[in-house]
Design a protein around this motif. Structure first.
Motif, PDB file in Angstrom:
ATOM      1  N   LEU A 205       0.835  -1.191   0.000  1.00  0.00           N
ATOM      2  CA  LEU A 205       0.000   0.000   0.000  1.00  0.00           C
ATOM      3  C   LEU A 205       0.874   1.246   0.000  1.00  0.00           C
ATOM      4  CD1 LEU A 205      -2.540  -1.092   2.774  1.00  0.00           C
ATOM      5  CD2 LEU A 205      -2.687  -1.504   0.307  1.00  0.00           C
ATOM      6  N   TYR A 206       0.535   2.224  -0.847  1.00  0.00           N
ATOM      7  CA  TYR A 206       1.309   3.460  -0.960  1.00  0.00           C
ATOM      8  C   TYR A 206       0.377   4.660  -0.839  1.00  0.00           C
ATOM      9  CZ  TYR A 206       4.909   0.374  -2.879  1.00  0.00           C
ATOM     10  OH  TYR A 206       5.820  -0.635  -3.061  1.00  0.00           O
ATOM     11  N   GLY A 207       0.678   5.554   0.106  1.00  0.00           N
ATOM     12  CA  GLY A 207      -0.068   6.783   0.278  1.00  0.00           C
ATOM     13  C   GLY A 207       0.723   7.982  -0.197  1.00  0.00           C
ATOM     14  N   LYS A 208       0.295   9.182   0.208  1.00  0.00           N
ATOM     15  CA  LYS A 208       0.961  10.402  -0.259  1.00  0.00           C
ATOM     16  C   LYS A 208       2.365  10.565   0.305  1.00  0.00           C
ATOM     17  CE  LYS A 208      -1.209  13.348   3.288  1.00  0.00           C
ATOM     18  NZ  LYS A 208       0.033  13.702   3.995  1.00  0.00           N
ATOM     19  N   ASP A 209       2.683   9.854   1.391  1.00  0.00           N
ATOM     20  CA  ASP A 209       4.013   9.938   1.984  1.00  0.00           C
ATOM     21  C   ASP A 209       4.863   8.703   1.709  1.00  0.00           C
ATOM     22  OD1 ASP A 209       3.492  12.458   3.164  1.00  0.00           O
ATOM     23  OD2 ASP A 209       2.380  11.467   4.777  1.00  0.00           O
ATOM     24  N   GLY A 210       4.376   7.808   0.871  1.00  0.00           N
ATOM     25  CA  GLY A 210       5.150   6.624   0.522  1.00  0.00           C
ATOM     26  C   GLY A 210       4.500   5.348   1.018  1.00  0.00           C
ATOM     27  N   ALA A 211       5.315   4.298   1.141  1.00  0.00           N
ATOM     28  CA  ALA A 211       4.809   2.977   1.514  1.00  0.00           C
ATOM     29  C   ALA A 211       4.275   2.977   2.940  1.00  0.00           C
ATOM     30  CB  ALA A 211       5.914   1.938   1.368  1.00  0.00           C
ATOM     31  N   LEU A 212       3.134   2.302   3.136  1.00  0.00           N
ATOM     32  CA  LEU A 212       2.555   2.141   4.457  1.00  0.00           C
ATOM     33  C   LEU A 212       3.006   0.816   5.053  1.00  0.00           C
ATOM     34  CD1 LEU A 212      -1.144   3.208   3.750  1.00  0.00           C
ATOM     35  CD2 LEU A 212       0.763   4.651   4.476  1.00  0.00           C
ATOM     36  N   LYS A 213       3.180   0.794   6.366  1.00  0.00           N
ATOM     37  CA  LYS A 213       3.513  -0.450   7.031  1.00  0.00           C
ATOM     38  C   LYS A 213       2.291  -1.360   7.010  1.00  0.00           C
ATOM     39  CE  LYS A 213       7.035   1.438  10.146  1.00  0.00           C
ATOM     40  NZ  LYS A 213       7.460   1.611  11.567  1.00  0.00           N
ATOM     41  N   SER A 214       2.446  -2.511   6.383  1.00  0.00           N
ATOM     42  CA  SER A 214       1.327  -3.457   6.294  1.00  0.00           C
ATOM     43  C   SER A 214       1.854  -4.887   6.303  1.00  0.00           C
ATOM     44  CB  SER A 214       0.507  -3.205   5.026  1.00  0.00           C
ATOM     45  OG  SER A 214       1.345  -3.182   3.872  1.00  0.00           O
ATOM     46  N   PRO A 215       2.426  -5.332   7.434  1.00  0.00           N
ATOM     47  CA  PRO A 215       3.000  -6.683   7.498  1.00  0.00           C
ATOM     48  C   PRO A 215       1.982  -7.779   7.237  1.00  0.00           C
ATOM     49  CG  PRO A 215       2.867  -5.672   9.685  1.00  0.00           C
ATOM     50  CD  PRO A 215       2.597  -4.600   8.696  1.00  0.00           C
ATOM     51  N   ASP A 303      11.066  10.849 -10.018  1.00  0.00           N
ATOM     52  CA  ASP A 303       9.806  11.579 -10.051  1.00  0.00           C
ATOM     53  C   ASP A 303       9.329  11.708 -11.499  1.00  0.00           C
ATOM     54  OD1 ASP A 303      10.314  11.834  -7.398  1.00  0.00           O
ATOM     55  OD2 ASP A 303      10.465  14.031  -7.396  1.00  0.00           O
ATOM     56  N   ALA A 304       8.018  11.895 -11.666  1.00  0.00           N
ATOM     57  CA  ALA A 304       7.448  12.072 -13.000  1.00  0.00           C
ATOM     58  C   ALA A 304       6.733  13.416 -13.080  1.00  0.00           C
ATOM     59  CB  ALA A 304       6.463  10.949 -13.312  1.00  0.00           C
ATOM     60  N   ASP A 305       6.953  14.134 -14.159  1.00  0.00           N
ATOM     61  CA  ASP A 305       6.232  15.368 -14.442  1.00  0.00           C
ATOM     62  C   ASP A 305       5.382  15.139 -15.680  1.00  0.00           C
ATOM     63  OD1 ASP A 305       7.142  17.502 -12.514  1.00  0.00           O
ATOM     64  OD2 ASP A 305       9.087  16.768 -13.224  1.00  0.00           O
ATOM     65  N   LEU A 306       4.062  15.298 -15.530  1.00  0.00           N
ATOM     66  CA  LEU A 306       3.127  14.946 -16.579  1.00  0.00           C
ATOM     67  C   LEU A 306       2.335  16.152 -17.042  1.00  0.00           C
ATOM     68  CD1 LEU A 306       1.703  11.684 -14.958  1.00  0.00           C
ATOM     69  CD2 LEU A 306       3.411  11.820 -16.779  1.00  0.00           C
ATOM     70  N   GLY A 330       7.461   6.737  -5.635  1.00  0.00           N
ATOM     71  CA  GLY A 330       7.016   5.909  -4.521  1.00  0.00           C
ATOM     72  C   GLY A 330       5.899   6.501  -3.698  1.00  0.00           C
ATOM     73  N   MET A 331       5.300   7.615  -4.156  1.00  0.00           N
ATOM     74  CA  MET A 331       4.234   8.276  -3.405  1.00  0.00           C
ATOM     75  C   MET A 331       3.007   8.465  -4.298  1.00  0.00           C
ATOM     76  SD  MET A 331       6.461  11.223  -1.462  1.00  0.00           S
ATOM     77  CE  MET A 331       7.991  10.810  -0.592  1.00  0.00           C
ATOM     78  N   THR A 332       1.831   8.287  -3.705  1.00  0.00           N
ATOM     79  CA  THR A 332       0.586   8.478  -4.450  1.00  0.00           C
ATOM     80  C   THR A 332       0.232   9.962  -4.491  1.00  0.00           C
ATOM     81  OG1 THR A 332      -0.244   6.290  -3.854  1.00  0.00           O
ATOM     82  CG2 THR A 332      -1.876   7.934  -4.502  1.00  0.00           C
TER      83      THR A 332
END
Length: 505
Positions: A205-215, A303-306, A330-332
């Protein structure tokens, strides 16, 4: 390698076109001339997976099976849908919770669909919350382009409205930008294993700050011929409005889809986005959309610029205030586009402003206002290619959107015979470069029941397509959108020559 290719290799669509002792006669091997253009032949076996349709006791679900007529197909064959065993961890209230609790296994009766022949759709209905996932196989003349649409109506409660999904092929990787664990959302990722051995899966899972801890999303086992719905909020404590879900398969194959349900604004299925790419097309935003939200994610290290453009009926438009979007690695990233279509058909075009960086993306689309809102999703999709197929269309409530982002294209659209009667009809449309057209899709003459649409580009540039189903209930504008990538009806087969000299080497 894209997921279509992996699916073909894995056996979801298999083609028997190899002659004994045949060898590719290349210049490096024998000095002979290179073989000619590869032939395109019909696939001989196709597999599809339909997720369990609903958690609502008042859900009404219909299935529509259709195989288009494909020249060169064998005369025999059959198609069948078989119920999978549901693997779920039941909570105290009996609802599905997912995760790794004690499994409750159940297998319910499946709707019976008996396809009569290619070219005519067949339908079946079921109701309630106990309808299981379905595992389908088709071979012979039923395999090329076999399509099954699952459509569910929920009159009230979480996710009320119209929910639809094209039953998909098993694969080893899926991206779902647009999921959520926010308050008021109930999102499940459905995993279905069609094979005889267990599959091992990771859910990231990836949010606006990057990967979420989801063991709890690591090293999940999906047993053979089973389906497991996993509630995303059981995988993380974070309350996140915009999530990107990545399903990666360590061993085996699965089918995957996300069911995104909202307490107030309905819900729908979020199908997997096309593979990460530098440029993306998200076709068929309804002309009366009241709110459109873009969710994007880049899985690489850059990073991507679209550049953001809307392909309207008159050409590309740059939305004011949303000319570009910056997607951090790596961030949504989410961007509100509002009522971007302003009463006209439209498709979103994402292209790099400079250097191309692979991105995945989807749109969350809302129709209606206040307590009469309904939601659907448009993932970035692949072009139609040779042919795309859409099942479960009706005389009213069907909208076909066609987009030609780079060059003018001519497209042939065929309406099949109806499931209960009618004669097939074909129309041809020209889509100008950079535009989207909601075309007046043909309907069978003398239509009874539902029908299928096939979309075949005839000439010009690439075409992208989607189909919207709409049904207003108690003032709520229920709708669902399915993109129309290639239906995998044919596969490219290299030309071969018999070379018995290989037996002497």
């Amino acid at each position: 390698m894209n997921r279509t290719t992996l699916s073909l290799i894995a056996g979801t669509s298999a083609l028997a076109a190899v002659t004994a002792f045949a060898a590719l006669d290349s210049p490096s091997a024998s000095g002979a001339a290179a073989p000619g253009v590869a032939a395109r032949l019909p696939v001989e076996r196709t597999g599809l997976l339909c997720p369990a349709p609903s958690i609502s006791d008042i859900a009404e679900t219909s299935y529509t099976s259709f195989t288009p007529v494909t020249q060169g197909s064998p005369s025999g064959g059959k198609a069948q849908l078989q119920a999978a065993t549901v693997e779920s961890a039941a909570g105290a209230d009996g609802s599905r919770k997912g995760g790794r609790g004690k499994d409750t296994r159940k297998k319910a009766d499946r709707p019976v669909l008996t396809p009569k022949a290619p070219g005519t759709p067949v339908t079946g209905d079921t109701s309630g919350s106990d309808t299981p996932a379905l595992i389908g196989t088709a071979d012979g003349r039923f395999a090329p382009g076999w399509t099954v649409q699952q459509t569910t109506e929920v009159a009230a409660g979480t996710g009320r409205g119209l929910q639809g999904v094209n039953c998909g092929a098993a694969d080893t990787e899926f991206w779902f930008p647009g999921a959520s664990t926010a308050t008021g959302r109930t999102d499940y990722v459905h995993l279905t294993n069609p094979d005889d051995s267990a599959a091992v899966v990771d859910i990231e899972l990836y949010g606006k700050d990057g990967a979420l801890k989801s063991p709890l999303g690591e090293n999940l086992t999906v047993k053979p011929h089973t389906s497991e719905p996993i509630l995303l909020s059981t995988l993380t404590d974070a309350n996140v409005s915009d999530l990107t879900v990545h399903v990666g398969v360590r061993s085996g194959r699965v089918g995957a889809a996300v069911q995104a349900l909202d307490d107030k604004s309905g819900g729908d299925w979020l199908a997997a986005a096309t593979d990460p790419a530098g440029s993306l097309v998200l076709p068929g935003i309804p002309e009366d959309a009241t709110d459109v939200r873009l969710i994007a994610f880049t899985p690489g290290g850059d990073d991507a610029d679209l550049k953001v453009r809307l392909a309207s009926p008159d050409g590309p438009i740059t939305p004011a205030g949303n000319e570009t979007v910056h997607v951090k690695s790596g961030m949504t990233t989410a961007a509100d586009l509002g009522d971007v279509t302003r009463g006209e058909a439209g498709s979103l075009l994402l292209t790099p402003t400079d250097r191309a960086v692979p991105v995945v993306a989807a749109l969350r689309v809302v129709r209606g206002k206040g307590d009469k809102q309904e939601t659907a999703y448009i993932p970035a999709t692949a072009p139609v290619g040779t042919r795309a197929t859409s099942a479960d269309n009706s005389a009213k409530g069907t909208t076909l959107a066609l987009t030609a982002p780079t060059a003018t294209a001519t497209v042939k659209v065929t309406a099949s015979a109806g499931s209960e009667g009618g004669t097939a009809v074909t129309k041809t449309f020209t889509i100008k470069s950079g535009t989207t057209q909601n075309v007046a899709a043909p309907a069978p003459s003398g239509l009874k029941g539902t029908y299928a649409l096939t979309v075949e580009p005839v000439s010009g540039g690439p075409v992208y397509a989607s189909r919207t189903l709409a049904a207003t209930e108690d003032g709520v504008p229920g709708f669902t959108i399915q993109t129309l990538p290639n239906d995998r009806g044919t596969v490219s087969v290299p030309r071969t020559d018999q070379d018995l000299s290989v037996l002497q080497k």
